[in-house]
Scaffold this motif. Structure first.
Motif, PDB file in Angstrom:
ATOM      1  N   GLU A  67      -5.533  76.379 -23.250  1.00  0.00           N
ATOM      2  CA  GLU A  67      -6.443  76.583 -24.186  1.00  0.00           C
ATOM      3  C   GLU A  67      -7.615  75.668 -23.771  1.00  0.00           C
ATOM      4  N   PHE A  69     -11.539  74.748 -24.755  1.00  0.00           N
ATOM      5  CA  PHE A  69     -12.298  74.599 -25.829  1.00  0.00           C
ATOM      6  C   PHE A  69     -13.679  74.142 -25.359  1.00  0.00           C
ATOM      7  N   THR A  74     -13.417  78.790 -28.135  1.00  0.00           N
ATOM      8  CA  THR A  74     -12.041  78.613 -27.746  1.00  0.00           C
ATOM      9  C   THR A  74     -11.734  79.731 -26.905  1.00  0.00           C
TER      10      THR A  74
END
Length: 140
Positions: A67, A69, A74
């Motif tokens: 992931e 960000f 995101t």
């Protein structure tokens, strides 16, 4: 900076598969291991965060997700690891909302090496670049 209490491995190309250059980061502690940096940005300007996600050729197999960000935006990048090296590139485009934007990477899941069930492993993040986009295309 390392944003967690769990391990983040600093790996080199002499001992592991590294997507680009000589060194990379392996996220070995799931969501509990993250790396981050705060970058100066211009409010309203469009930026492009590019990076590589792969595996270290250390018998770490399975479905991995990194992931990424950037401020409020995101991106989840899936990577199917065979544990023998390899990588794929990803791009996160975002518009800066503040003069400083926090960039962060973490692994969604925990992984164990297929040849040693006592050793944690995870996806590799490398070749991270944050570039400003001059004339972004407008979406209709």
């Amino acid at each position: 900076m390392v944003e967690s209490l769990k391990a983040v491995k600093y790996i080199d190309s002499a001992h592991f598969a590294v997507p680009h250059g000589q060194r990379a980061i392996e996220l070995v502690g799931g969501k509990e291991s993250a790396i981050a940096q705060v970058a100066r940005t211009i409010v309203g300007k469009t930026y492009q965060l590019t990076f590589a996600v792969g595996d270290a050729s250390n018998s770490c197999e399975g479905s991995m997700i990194v992931e990424a960000f950037a401020g409020r935006d995101t991106l989840k990048v899936p990577y199917e690891s065979k544990g023998k090296g390899g990588y794929k590139r990803a791009v996160l485009k975002f518009v800066a909302t503040t003069t400083r934007t926090r960039i962060m990477f973490l692994s969604t899941y925990y992984h164990m090496r297929s040849d040693d069930f006592a050793s944690l492993c995870g996806p590799v993040v490398d070749d991270v670049k944050l570039l400003s986009v001059r004339r972004p295309r407008r979406l209709v």
